[in-house]
Design a protein around this motif. Structure first.
Motif, PDB file in Angstrom:
ATOM      1  N   ILE A  28       0.873  -1.179   0.000  1.00  7.84           N
ATOM      2  CA  ILE A  28       0.000   0.000   0.000  1.00  7.84           C
ATOM      3  C   ILE A  28       0.905   1.221   0.000  1.00  7.84           C
ATOM      4  CG2 ILE A  28      -1.804   1.262   1.234  1.00  7.84           C
ATOM      5  CD1 ILE A  28      -2.723  -1.386   2.398  1.00  7.84           C
ATOM      6  N   MET A  29       0.944   1.881  -1.149  1.00  8.39           N
ATOM      7  CA  MET A  29       1.856   3.001  -1.351  1.00  8.39           C
ATOM      8  C   MET A  29       3.289   2.591  -0.999  1.00  8.39           C
ATOM      9  SD  MET A  29      -0.409   6.316  -0.187  1.00  8.39           S
ATOM     10  CE  MET A  29      -0.843   5.649   1.398  1.00  8.39           C
ATOM     11  N   SER A  30       3.608   1.371  -1.327  1.00  7.62           N
ATOM     12  CA  SER A  30       4.944   0.826  -1.033  1.00  7.62           C
ATOM     13  C   SER A  30       5.198  -0.316  -2.008  1.00  7.62           C
ATOM     14  CB  SER A  30       5.025   0.359   0.430  1.00  7.62           C
ATOM     15  OG  SER A  30       4.072  -0.671   0.665  1.00  7.62           O
ATOM     16  N   GLY A  31       6.045  -1.256  -1.633  1.00  4.88           N
ATOM     17  CA  GLY A  31       6.353  -2.364  -2.516  1.00  4.88           C
ATOM     18  C   GLY A  31       6.623  -3.640  -1.746  1.00  4.88           C
ATOM     19  N   PHE A  32       6.611  -4.757  -2.451  1.00  2.00           N
ATOM     20  CA  PHE A  32       6.968  -6.040  -1.857  1.00  2.00           C
ATOM     21  C   PHE A  32       7.750  -6.847  -2.881  1.00  2.00           C
ATOM     22  CE2 PHE A  32       2.880  -7.031  -3.884  1.00  2.00           C
ATOM     23  CZ  PHE A  32       3.200  -8.177  -4.591  1.00  2.00           C
ATOM     24  N   ILE A  41      -1.703 -17.868  -8.294  1.00  2.00           N
ATOM     25  CA  ILE A  41      -1.267 -16.560  -7.800  1.00  2.00           C
ATOM     26  C   ILE A  41      -2.389 -15.568  -8.086  1.00  2.00           C
ATOM     27  CG2 ILE A  41       0.441 -14.722  -7.970  1.00  2.00           C
ATOM     28  CD1 ILE A  41       2.498 -16.784  -8.741  1.00  2.00           C
ATOM     29  N   ASN A  42      -3.038 -15.107  -7.035  1.00  2.00           N
ATOM     30  CA  ASN A  42      -4.164 -14.192  -7.161  1.00  2.00           C
ATOM     31  C   ASN A  42      -3.670 -12.769  -6.916  1.00  2.00           C
ATOM     32  OD1 ASN A  42      -6.985 -13.448  -7.343  1.00  2.00           O
ATOM     33  ND2 ASN A  42      -6.912 -13.151  -5.136  1.00  2.00           N
ATOM     34  N   CYS A  43      -3.738 -11.920  -7.939  1.00  4.36           N
ATOM     35  CA  CYS A  43      -3.212 -10.558  -7.862  1.00  4.36           C
ATOM     36  C   CYS A  43      -4.351  -9.548  -7.911  1.00  4.36           C
ATOM     37  CB  CYS A  43      -2.243 -10.285  -9.006  1.00  4.36           C
ATOM     38  SG  CYS A  43      -0.737 -11.256  -8.943  1.00  4.36           S
ATOM     39  N   VAL A  44      -4.349  -8.614  -6.964  1.00  2.49           N
ATOM     40  CA  VAL A  44      -5.285  -7.498  -6.964  1.00  2.49           C
ATOM     41  C   VAL A  44      -4.445  -6.230  -7.078  1.00  2.49           C
ATOM     42  CG1 VAL A  44      -7.073  -6.270  -5.699  1.00  2.49           C
ATOM     43  CG2 VAL A  44      -6.939  -8.764  -5.546  1.00  2.49           C
ATOM     44  N   ALA A  45      -4.559  -5.556  -8.219  1.00  2.00           N
ATOM     45  CA  ALA A  45      -3.762  -4.359  -8.481  1.00  2.00           C
ATOM     46  C   ALA A  45      -4.697  -3.181  -8.705  1.00  2.00           C
ATOM     47  CB  ALA A  45      -2.868  -4.567  -9.703  1.00  2.00           C
ATOM     48  N   ILE A  46      -4.715  -2.243  -7.752  1.00  2.00           N
ATOM     49  CA  ILE A  46      -5.557  -1.049  -7.841  1.00  2.00           C
ATOM     50  C   ILE A  46      -4.622   0.158  -7.871  1.00  2.00           C
ATOM     51  CG2 ILE A  46      -7.375   0.296  -6.744  1.00  2.00           C
ATOM     52  CD1 ILE A  46      -8.361  -2.289  -5.454  1.00  2.00           C
ATOM     53  N   MET A  47      -4.562   0.788  -9.022  1.00  2.00           N
ATOM     54  CA  MET A  47      -3.639   1.906  -9.221  1.00  2.00           C
ATOM     55  C   MET A  47      -2.219   1.502  -8.820  1.00  2.00           C
ATOM     56  SD  MET A  47      -6.003   5.159  -8.076  1.00  2.00           S
ATOM     57  CE  MET A  47      -6.542   4.370  -6.566  1.00  2.00           C
ATOM     58  N   GLY A  48      -1.905   0.263  -9.112  1.00  2.00           N
ATOM     59  CA  GLY A  48      -0.588  -0.282  -8.804  1.00  2.00           C
ATOM     60  C   GLY A  48      -0.283  -1.409  -9.762  1.00  2.00           C
ATOM     61  N   GLY A  49       0.758  -2.143  -9.481  1.00  2.00           N
ATOM     62  CA  GLY A  49       1.126  -3.220 -10.387  1.00  2.00           C
ATOM     63  C   GLY A  49       1.893  -4.326  -9.702  1.00  2.00           C
ATOM     64  N   GLY A 101      -4.478  -0.449 -13.071  1.00  2.00           N
ATOM     65  CA  GLY A 101      -3.194  -1.068 -12.731  1.00  2.00           C
ATOM     66  C   GLY A 101      -2.900  -2.185 -13.702  1.00  2.00           C
ATOM     67  N   GLY A 102      -1.826  -2.893 -13.466  1.00  2.00           N
ATOM     68  CA  GLY A 102      -1.433  -3.961 -14.373  1.00  2.00           C
ATOM     69  C   GLY A 102      -0.699  -5.082 -13.675  1.00  2.00           C
ATOM     70  N   VAL A 103      -0.836  -6.274 -14.226  1.00  2.00           N
ATOM     71  CA  VAL A 103      -0.129  -7.466 -13.745  1.00  2.00           C
ATOM     72  C   VAL A 103       0.649  -8.025 -14.934  1.00  2.00           C
ATOM     73  CG1 VAL A 103      -0.323  -9.770 -12.770  1.00  2.00           C
ATOM     74  CG2 VAL A 103      -1.875  -7.956 -12.003  1.00  2.00           C
ATOM     75  N   GLY A 104       1.965  -7.999 -14.848  1.00  2.00           N
ATOM     76  CA  GLY A 104       2.813  -8.489 -15.923  1.00  2.00           C
ATOM     77  C   GLY A 104       3.356  -9.872 -15.622  1.00  2.00           C
ATOM     78  N   VAL A 105       3.564 -10.643 -16.669  1.00  2.00           N
ATOM     79  CA  VAL A 105       4.164 -11.976 -16.550  1.00  2.00           C
ATOM     80  C   VAL A 105       5.309 -12.058 -17.554  1.00  2.00           C
ATOM     81  CG1 VAL A 105       3.803 -14.461 -16.665  1.00  2.00           C
ATOM     82  CG2 VAL A 105       1.937 -12.963 -15.921  1.00  2.00           C
ATOM     83  N   GLU A 106       6.493 -12.353 -17.083  1.00  2.00           N
ATOM     84  CA  GLU A 106       7.638 -12.485 -17.972  1.00  2.00           C
ATOM     85  C   GLU A 106       8.404 -13.758 -17.648  1.00  2.00           C
ATOM     86  OE1 GLU A 106      10.710  -9.543 -17.539  1.00  2.00           O
ATOM     87  OE2 GLU A 106      10.060  -9.048 -15.523  1.00  2.00           O
ATOM     88  N   TRP A 127      -1.625   1.583  -5.065  1.00  2.00           N
ATOM     89  CA  TRP A 127      -0.665   2.669  -5.199  1.00  2.00           C
ATOM     90  C   TRP A 127       0.748   2.174  -4.863  1.00  2.00           C
ATOM     91  CZ3 TRP A 127      -0.835   7.435  -7.259  1.00  2.00           C
ATOM     92  CH2 TRP A 127      -2.089   7.976  -7.553  1.00  2.00           C
ATOM     93  N   GLY A 128       1.032   0.985  -5.298  1.00  2.00           N
ATOM     94  CA  GLY A 128       2.342   0.410  -5.039  1.00  2.00           C
ATOM     95  C   GLY A 128       2.630  -0.676  -6.058  1.00  2.00           C
TER      96      GLY A 128
END
Length: 285
Positions: free
Chosen positions: A99-103, A140-148, A195-200, A121-122
């Motif tokens: 949340i307004m940060s990163g992991f 892997i369940n990702c929830v990205a709201i104004m984040g990625g 937001g976005g969820v990328g897979v590489e 926001w992170g």
């Protein structure tokens, strides 16, 4: 007397008893069950010639002959194989929140059957290149709201993307790539809003280092194959980097549009406030 005549020789009671003894030893050792033992024992006492006795014990060890040893010890799974990386259990971590940060989840960790990542926001990175897996199939369940969130998988892993994006998106570029035999299957689900969820797909660090050393060795040897290997590897990585840059560019563009809309709304509120203030001044005059 010829050898062909031997099976036709009449068997004695002692011959039948020796065959019966072999059958008793076989059932005691577990080579025969009781039904087979009784059938063969009945056939033994009915036999009249050596030719009828021989087939009864043809698949059993002869007295005094040691059967070949059977290895009852389970051999260790080859290190580095996919089978060795599916370890079961609950996993090292079941969730990550930014949340307004990163992991970041990377290195040697165990992916649970279901991992949840939330980015508001992170942003976050989920690196599976060195990871073990609790199950053959993980979600892997990702929830990205104004984040990625960025998911990195090694070659050989099958990827399925089922996420939903609203003014955001999920990267489907790695779908359809067949997995290696025994490799895990990673299912990406969730929701992305602005937001976005990328897979590489990237090589593990050890493999990249090995390829680097191999290229260096081939270069020193003057071989042309190193250039071909480098070129194909560079093209593959370039394609992955392009997909990643496109996903991030879409995310930045979405954020830019949102900031622009907020600025316009702010300007409209300021204009309405100015008009109300001017009307009040006119009323006072």
């Amino acid at each position: 007397m010829t050898d062909d005549a031997v099976p036709e020789l009449r068997a004695s009671d002692a011959d039948r008893e020796r065959v019966a003894e072999v059958l008793r030893d076989a059932v005691a050792e577990g080579r025969l069950d009781m039904e087979e033992f009784e059938e063969r024992l009945e056939a033994t006492y009915k036999a009249r010639t050596y030719g009828e006795l021989t087939p009864i014990t043809a698949d059993l060890p002869a007295p005094g002959v040691t059967p070949p040893p059977v290895n009852m010890v389970k051999e260790p799974v080859e290190s580095g194989s996919w089978a060795s990386r599916i370890v079961g259990g609950e996993g090292s971590s079941s969730a990550a929140v930014a949340i307004m940060s990163g992991f970041q989840r990377k290195g040697r960790w165990t992916v649970p059957k279901r991992f949840t990542a939330v980015a508001f926001w992170g942003g976050g990175e989920i690196d599976l290149r060195e990871a073990n897996f609790a199950d053959r199939e993980v979600e892997i369940n990702c929830v990205a709201i104004m984040g990625g969130a960025q998911i990195i998988v090694p070659p050989g892993v099958e990827v399925v993307v089922r996420g939903i994006g609203i003014m955001g998106g999920f990267d489907h570029s790695q779908e359809g790539v067949p997995g290696d035999p025994g490799a895990p299957r990673v299912i990406v689900t969730g929701f992305a809003f602005w937001g976005g969820v990328g897979v590489e797909r990237k090589l593990p660090r050890a493999e990249r280092q090995r390829l680097k050393e191999e290229r260096r060795r081939q270069k020193l040897e003057g071989g042309s194959s190193a250039k071909e290997l480098y070129g194909s590897h560079r093209d593959a990585l370039s394609g992955l980097d392009d997909a990643h840059r496109e996903a991030m560019e879409e995310h930045r563009e979405a954020m830019r549009r949102r900031h622009e809309e907020r600025r316009e709304r702010h300007e409209e509120r300021r204009e309405r406030h100015r008009e109300r203030r001017e009307r009040r001044h006119r009323d006072w005059d």
